[in-house]
Design an enzyme around this catalytic site. Structure first.
Site, mmCIF file in Angstrom:
data_model
loop_
_atom_site.group_PDB
_atom_site.id
_atom_site.type_symbol
_atom_site.label_atom_id
_atom_site.label_comp_id
_atom_site.label_asym_id
_atom_site.label_seq_id
_atom_site.Cartn_x
_atom_site.Cartn_y
_atom_site.Cartn_z
ATOM 1 N N GLU A 34 43.839 1.980 20.095
ATOM 2 C CA GLU A 34 43.804 2.902 21.097
ATOM 3 C C GLU A 34 44.041 3.810 20.702
ATOM 4 O O GLU A 34 45.444 4.236 20.105
ATOM 5 C CB GLU A 34 44.211 2.437 22.432
ATOM 6 C CG GLU A 34 43.415 1.493 23.375
ATOM 7 C CD GLU A 34 44.585 0.569 24.444
ATOM 8 O OE1 GLU A 34 45.426 0.956 25.070
ATOM 9 O OE2 GLU A 34 44.125 0.258 25.385
ATOM 10 N N LYS B 70 46.353 7.185 21.352
ATOM 11 C CA LYS B 70 47.775 7.727 21.443
ATOM 12 C C LYS B 70 47.792 8.722 22.374
ATOM 13 O O LYS B 70 47.767 9.792 21.084
ATOM 14 C CB LYS B 70 48.727 7.308 20.803
ATOM 15 C CG LYS B 70 50.458 7.423 20.958
ATOM 16 C CD LYS B 70 51.019 6.901 19.893
ATOM 17 C CE LYS B 70 52.397 7.035 20.501
ATOM 18 N NZ LYS B 70 53.293 8.291 21.878
ATOM 19 N N PHE C 149 45.135 2.805 30.777
ATOM 20 C CA PHE C 149 44.701 2.264 29.694
ATOM 21 C C PHE C 149 45.456 0.491 29.914
ATOM 22 O O PHE C 149 44.935 -0.246 28.905
ATOM 23 C CB PHE C 149 45.473 2.792 27.973
ATOM 24 C CG PHE C 149 46.925 3.016 28.143
ATOM 25 C CD1 PHE C 149 48.099 2.598 28.435
ATOM 26 C CD2 PHE C 149 47.557 4.399 27.802
ATOM 27 C CE1 PHE C 149 49.578 2.744 29.175
ATOM 28 C CE2 PHE C 149 48.652 4.810 28.651
ATOM 29 C CZ PHE C 149 49.978 3.597 28.767
ATOM 30 N N ARG D 38 60.701 -4.329 24.741
ATOM 31 C CA ARG D 38 59.909 -3.104 23.337
ATOM 32 C C ARG D 38 59.740 -4.205 22.126
ATOM 33 O O ARG D 38 60.426 -5.336 22.244
ATOM 34 C CB ARG D 38 60.927 -1.727 22.467
ATOM 35 C CG ARG D 38 60.407 -1.329 21.567
ATOM 36 C CD ARG D 38 61.325 -0.225 20.682
ATOM 37 N NE ARG D 38 61.905 0.782 22.004
ATOM 38 C CZ ARG D 38 61.063 2.311 22.056
ATOM 39 N NH1 ARG D 38 59.676 2.031 21.939
ATOM 40 N NH2 ARG D 38 61.295 2.282 23.019
HETATM 41 P P1 ATP Z 1 58.474 5.151 23.721
HETATM 42 O O1 ATP Z 1 57.597 5.447 24.875
HETATM 43 O O2 ATP Z 1 57.743 3.976 23.141
HETATM 44 O O3 ATP Z 1 60.232 4.679 24.122
HETATM 45 P P2 ATP Z 1 58.410 7.892 23.474
HETATM 46 O O4 ATP Z 1 58.702 8.176 24.885
HETATM 47 O O5 ATP Z 1 59.311 8.454 21.940
HETATM 48 O O6 ATP Z 1 58.673 6.145 22.763
HETATM 49 P P3 ATP Z 1 56.111 7.249 21.897
HETATM 50 O O7 ATP Z 1 56.960 7.041 20.714
HETATM 51 O O8 ATP Z 1 55.363 8.974 21.948
HETATM 52 O O9 ATP Z 1 57.346 7.548 22.843
HETATM 53 O O10 ATP Z 1 54.737 6.498 22.384
HETATM 54 C C1 ATP Z 1 54.863 5.563 23.422
HETATM 55 C C2 ATP Z 1 54.221 5.883 24.225
HETATM 56 O O11 ATP Z 1 52.514 7.004 24.341
HETATM 57 C C3 ATP Z 1 53.889 5.858 25.986
HETATM 58 O O12 ATP Z 1 55.283 5.756 26.261
HETATM 59 C C4 ATP Z 1 52.805 6.547 26.391
HETATM 60 O O13 ATP Z 1 53.463 7.439 27.459
HETATM 61 C C5 ATP Z 1 52.159 7.038 25.346
HETATM 62 N N1 ATP Z 1 50.266 6.497 25.060
HETATM 63 C C6 ATP Z 1 49.378 7.208 24.985
HETATM 64 N N2 ATP Z 1 48.206 6.677 24.440
HETATM 65 C C7 ATP Z 1 48.867 5.458 25.007
HETATM 66 C C8 ATP Z 1 47.929 4.600 24.520
HETATM 67 N N3 ATP Z 1 46.657 3.830 24.508
HETATM 68 N N4 ATP Z 1 48.853 3.058 25.679
HETATM 69 C C9 ATP Z 1 50.252 3.355 25.063
HETATM 70 N N5 ATP Z 1 50.673 4.459 25.634
HETATM 71 C C10 ATP Z 1 49.858 5.317 24.920
#
Ligand code: ATP
Length: 595
Positions: free
Chosen positions: A258, A260, A350, A427
């Site tokens: 998907e 991101k 999503f 996680r």
């Molecule tokens: P995490 O949420 O994994 O602790 P983080 O806050 O630094 O790390 P990212 O590393 O950028 O965030 O990646 C996870 C985040 O990506 C998710 O929490 C969500 O907000 C976002 N996201 C965007 N698109 C999607 C998607 N298609 N599916 C799941 N999450 C998504």
């Protein structure tokens, strides 16, 4: 239960440095806490009154608290302000001034102890709750008088912790997980008990409530706790890998990839017409996004539902996705309406966790996605996350580049096997994020040729929302598209654009233009503009240097912006060439490898 027990414990916890000792102290506390107030004890230990998602704000302004301390102590506001300047902690100030016997009152003159009423946990909690909830006219005075009353009856130590709690600075540093451990030991003792409590915590992250149920009904009571619309679930988190081959092998060769999106995660709870939004940290963010609430209300075709998505700020004139920072304009109490017009948000859904009585978190991802597609009617402001079933490396990489070009951060690769449940609060490898781990800055501007245009919407109705830009390929003598630029234009530019471009409008794509995109208006390549972007990426959507770096992709500029310079001094053939762009891309890569 006396509040002094809690104050003593807070003091001991403050002097503790080991987590294990902290847990032991909490266990001791829970063991001597009567079950009817265990919830209040848990909240107060966390320095709050209710779970975060309910949005009960404690933080009373320091000025008001100083006035209450003045009134309770009979001292002067000036002295208290000075002491605060020196000590830097209002809790300590309260402790000091309340330790000195009050002067001036008749009772103290007669030698009668004024603070004879002992504080109970219930009284402290209820008063703090009243203070938090007081609103409207006269609320400030009411808050001050409630706090004064409490401080008058408090011992110096109690006053210290009450004050720290009320200004939101208790800061004992007790994590939710530590409280879960302590609860498990105090009420069960078994490790399996701990796991079970955590599972319940993931679907109902209210530690006070969990403690109360445990203390009064035991494990059986916990079993009855189910997903509830209005109570946020702990979000599932992803692992991260930078090697697509490794990602595919972790996914057993296939996954749902998907886009991101780079925005804010939102858990949407719908109950009839009522909508609640929760952030990644489970704060209630409903008031920041009235537009998302509106589309959710209209487009989610289920009576009750919990779905999840990423809210992204959109440029209303061009429809482009804006970087995450633009959402900061929403994180405020006032001016949300203005921010909403300037930066409308589209939610890209999503996941689907719960629908009309059915728990979907235990179902595999493909089933959840199907349900999501079934209950969501997409439309303006509400979309499903762009997704693709992927079985090979080539398509994974292409999809990644496509996501980057569209303004996304990368892709999320999600397992589609029978075990691919929604793992709350965990996680794990069921979700893997594949992000750009470098940001090669585009330091140089480029001069590009306008080859097409897109009609503007909203504020840009009547003019153009974005222009299709191309680089020059001297070998084929063609113009190959490299980006769509909609940012950087002033109102004056926008007004002038139709006039400038009008002489070049043609009914079809110019034969020297190579484009995979369909513009609203096609133009003879003539006008050259100076553009800068965040970086160069590979994209299947653009024709610039298509196949030169990778067989099935061209080059694209990410987050392009018009610098304001019209290069009328340049002919289109003097625009930046695709060879220059290839070199820039390679340089960027080298920089990345070195870094
Ligand atoms: P995490 O949420 O994994 O602790 P983080 O806050 O630094 O790390 P990212 O590393 O950028 O965030 O990646 C996870 C985040 O990506 C998710 O929490 C969500 O907000 C976002 N996201 C965007 N698109 C999607 C998607 N298609 N599916 C799941 N999450 C998504």
């Amino acid at each position: 239960m006396k509040y002094s027990i809690l104050a003593d414990l807070f003091e001991r916890i403050e002097n503790t440095t080991k987590r294990i000792e902290m847990t032991a102290l909490l266990v001791e506390l829970f063991k001597k806490t009567p079950s009817d107030v265990v919830d209040l004890v848990v909240y107060l230990t966390q320095g709050k009154l209710r779970p975060d998602y309910e949005g009960v704000e404690l933080g009373l302004g320091e000025k008001l608290v100083m006035r209450a301390i003045t009134l309770a102590s009979g001292g002067s506001l000036k002295d208290i302000e000075n002491m605060y300047k020196k000590l830097g902690d209002l809790g300590l100030v309260a402790e000091r001034v309340l330790a000195t016997p009050k002067t001036g009152s008749i009772l103290s003159f007669l030698g009668i102890d004024e603070s004879s009423r002992e504080l109970t946990v219930k009284r402290v909690y209820n008063t703090l709750l009243k203070i938090a909830k007081a609103s409207g006219e006269g609320a400030q005075d009411a808050k001050i008088s409630l706090l004064t009353g409490l401080l008058k009856d408090a011992s110096p130590k109690e006053a210290k912790y009450i004050v720290r709690t009320i200004i939101g600075k208790l800061r004992l540093g007790i994590a939710d997980m530590t409280i879960l451990d302590a609860l498990a030991i105090a009420y069960g003792g078994l490790k399996s008990y701990r796991e079970y409590i955590e599972r319940v915590y993931n679907i109902h992250p209210d530690l006070g409530y969990i403690a109360k149920v445990l203390a009064t009904e035991g494990l059986d009571g916990l079993r009855k706790i189910k997903i509830t619309v209005g109570v946020p679930l702990q979000p599932m988190l992803a692992e991260r890998l930078n090697d697509p081959t490794e990602i595919l092998s972790k996914m057993n060769g296939e996954c749902l990839a998907e886009f991101k999106y780079d925005g804010e995660r939102m858990q949407i709870h719908k109950n009839g017409d009522k909508i609640l939004l929760f952030s990644r940290r489970l704060e209630n963010i409903t008031n920041h996004y009235p537009d998302v609430c509106e589309v959710a209300r209209k487009h989610i075709k289920a009576k009750e539902a919990i779905v999840e998505g990423e809210g992204v700020a959109i440029n209303p004139d061009t429809g482009e996705m804006l970087p995450f920072q633009e959402l900061m304009h929403r994180r405020r109490k006032y001016g949300v309406k203005e921010a909403m017009e300037k930066y409308p948000v589209t939610i890209f859904l999503f996941d689907c966790l719960y629908v009309d009585g059915e728990d979907f978190t235990v179902k595999p991802l493909p089933e959840r996605r199907r349900k999501l597609e079934e209950i969501v009617e997409t439309g303006e402001g509400i979309q499903l996350a762009e997704a693709k079933f992927i079985k090979d490396l080539k398509n994974l990489e292409l999809f990644f580049e496509e996501a980057i070009t569209e303004g996304c951060e990368g892709i999320m690769c999600k397992s589609i096997g029978p075990q691919s449940i929604y793992q709350m609060g965990a996680r794990g490898w069921l979700w893997i994020k594949y992000k750009r781990d470098y940001r090669g800055e585009m330091t140089d501007t480029v001069d590009l040729v306008v080859v097409g245009a897109f009609h503007g919407r909203g504020r840009r109705a009547g003019t153009y929302g974005a222009l299709l830009m191309a680089a020059y390929n001297p070998e084929t003598d063609t113009f190959q598209t490299v980006c769509k630029v909609g940012s950087g234009f002033t109102d004056e530019d926008l007004e002038k654009l139709p006039e400038i471009l009008k002489p070049y409008i043609i009914p079809h794509k110019h034969p020297r233009v190579e484009s995979k995109m369909d513009a609203d208006v096609w133009l003879v390549p003539a006008v050259v503009l100076e553009v800068i972007g965040a970086e160069l990426t590979l994209s299947p959507l653009h024709t610039c240097a298509y196949g030169a770096i990778r067989e099935d992709a061209g080059l694209a500029i990410r987050f392009p912006r018009f610098t304001g310079r019209y290069r009328f001094d340049k002919s289109p053939e003097q625009a930046t060439t695709i060879t220059e762009l290839i070199e820039m891309f390679k340089g960027q890569r080298k920089k990345h490898l070195k870094g």
